[in-house]
Write a protein that holds these residues in place. Sequence first.
Motif, PDB file in Angstrom:
ATOM      1  N   ALA A 184      19.982 -27.032  10.577  1.00 37.86           N
ATOM      2  CA  ALA A 184      19.014 -25.518  10.614  1.00 37.86           C
ATOM      3  C   ALA A 184      19.194 -25.260   9.539  1.00 37.86           C
ATOM      4  CB  ALA A 184      18.990 -24.617  11.115  1.00 37.86           C
ATOM      5  N   GLN A 185      20.487 -24.742   8.902  1.00 41.42           N
ATOM      6  CA  GLN A 185      20.450 -25.144   7.546  1.00 41.42           C
ATOM      7  C   GLN A 185      19.610 -25.814   6.376  1.00 41.42           C
ATOM      8  OE1 GLN A 185      23.910 -24.245   5.538  1.00 41.42           O
ATOM      9  NE2 GLN A 185      24.389 -21.942   6.230  1.00 41.42           N
TER      10      GLN A 185
ATOM     11  N   ALA B 133      16.515 -27.685   7.097  1.00 43.35           N
ATOM     12  CA  ALA B 133      14.927 -27.271   7.692  1.00 43.35           C
ATOM     13  C   ALA B 133      14.890 -26.013   6.887  1.00 43.35           C
ATOM     14  CB  ALA B 133      15.292 -27.426   9.256  1.00 43.35           C
ATOM     15  N   ASP B 134      15.706 -24.708   6.168  1.00 39.79           N
ATOM     16  CA  ASP B 134      15.164 -24.178   6.113  1.00 39.79           C
ATOM     17  C   ASP B 134      14.603 -24.286   4.795  1.00 39.79           C
ATOM     18  OD1 ASP B 134      15.199 -21.826   8.229  1.00 39.79           O
ATOM     19  OD2 ASP B 134      16.756 -21.448   8.147  1.00 39.79           O
ATOM     20  N   LYS B 135      15.643 -24.731   4.559  1.00 39.75           N
ATOM     21  CA  LYS B 135      15.613 -25.467   2.709  1.00 39.75           C
ATOM     22  C   LYS B 135      14.819 -26.100   2.598  1.00 39.75           C
ATOM     23  CE  LYS B 135      18.514 -26.892  -0.806  1.00 39.75           C
ATOM     24  NZ  LYS B 135      20.123 -28.084  -1.681  1.00 39.75           N
TER      25      LYS B 135
ATOM     26  N   ALA C 281      12.071 -26.003   4.380  1.00 40.99           N
ATOM     27  CA  ALA C 281      10.788 -24.938   4.137  1.00 40.99           C
ATOM     28  C   ALA C 281      10.456 -24.365   2.916  1.00 40.99           C
ATOM     29  CB  ALA C 281      10.898 -24.515   5.557  1.00 40.99           C
ATOM     30  N   ARG C 282      11.566 -23.760   2.354  1.00 41.10           N
ATOM     31  CA  ARG C 282      11.348 -23.173   1.746  1.00 41.10           C
ATOM     32  C   ARG C 282      10.685 -23.885   0.610  1.00 41.10           C
ATOM     33  NH1 ARG C 282      16.332 -20.319   2.823  1.00 41.10           N
ATOM     34  NH2 ARG C 282      17.287 -22.093   1.327  1.00 41.10           N
ATOM     35  N   ARG C 283      11.656 -24.937   0.080  1.00 37.22           N
ATOM     36  CA  ARG C 283      10.835 -25.895  -0.944  1.00 37.22           C
ATOM     37  C   ARG C 283       9.485 -26.451  -0.788  1.00 37.22           C
ATOM     38  NH1 ARG C 283      13.087 -30.625  -0.604  1.00 37.22           N
ATOM     39  NH2 ARG C 283      15.181 -29.661  -0.806  1.00 37.22           N
TER      40      ARG C 283
ATOM     41  N   GLU D 223       7.273 -24.355   0.631  1.00 33.43           N
ATOM     42  CA  GLU D 223       6.577 -23.145   0.541  1.00 33.43           C
ATOM     43  C   GLU D 223       6.304 -22.962  -1.132  1.00 33.43           C
ATOM     44  OE1 GLU D 223       7.505 -18.934   2.206  1.00 33.43           O
ATOM     45  OE2 GLU D 223       7.416 -19.826   3.666  1.00 33.43           O
TER      46      GLU D 223
END
Length: 130
Positions: free
Chosen positions: A22-23, A25-27, A29-31, A33
């Motif tokens: 999950a971390q 995937a979040d990282k 997604a932020r990249r 974005e």
Amino acid sequence: AEERPHDKEARAAWRAERAAEAQAADKAARRKEKEHAAALKEAFAADAAAAAVVRREHKQPKEGGSVRVTIGSADKPSERKLVVLARSPDLTELLKAGKAKLRLKKAAGARLAGEGGRWVRSTAELADGD
């Protein structure tokens, strides 16, 4: 998807794996974005420069009166609505009408459809039917 283990130690390891995934995937997604925001900023700057050149070459924007504008969302390009707006130096009325007519949660900006899709900064610079 893997089934959650019943053993206490295996379950802890399974949860740690899921948290790491999950971390990651979040990282990612932020990249993504950030890259998207940078690309939009670059495109906006290029459009602003092109619009400045076009504004100098063309006559001054019209003042007063109204303008017919066909609006559509980037998410649903086939859904288009015709609105009549008073000419103004900003986009508040255009964005408000767009949000209401197209049932959007937020309107980020306005671009002309078609070739190049230059950014619009005021309804005063639009021709009837844009």
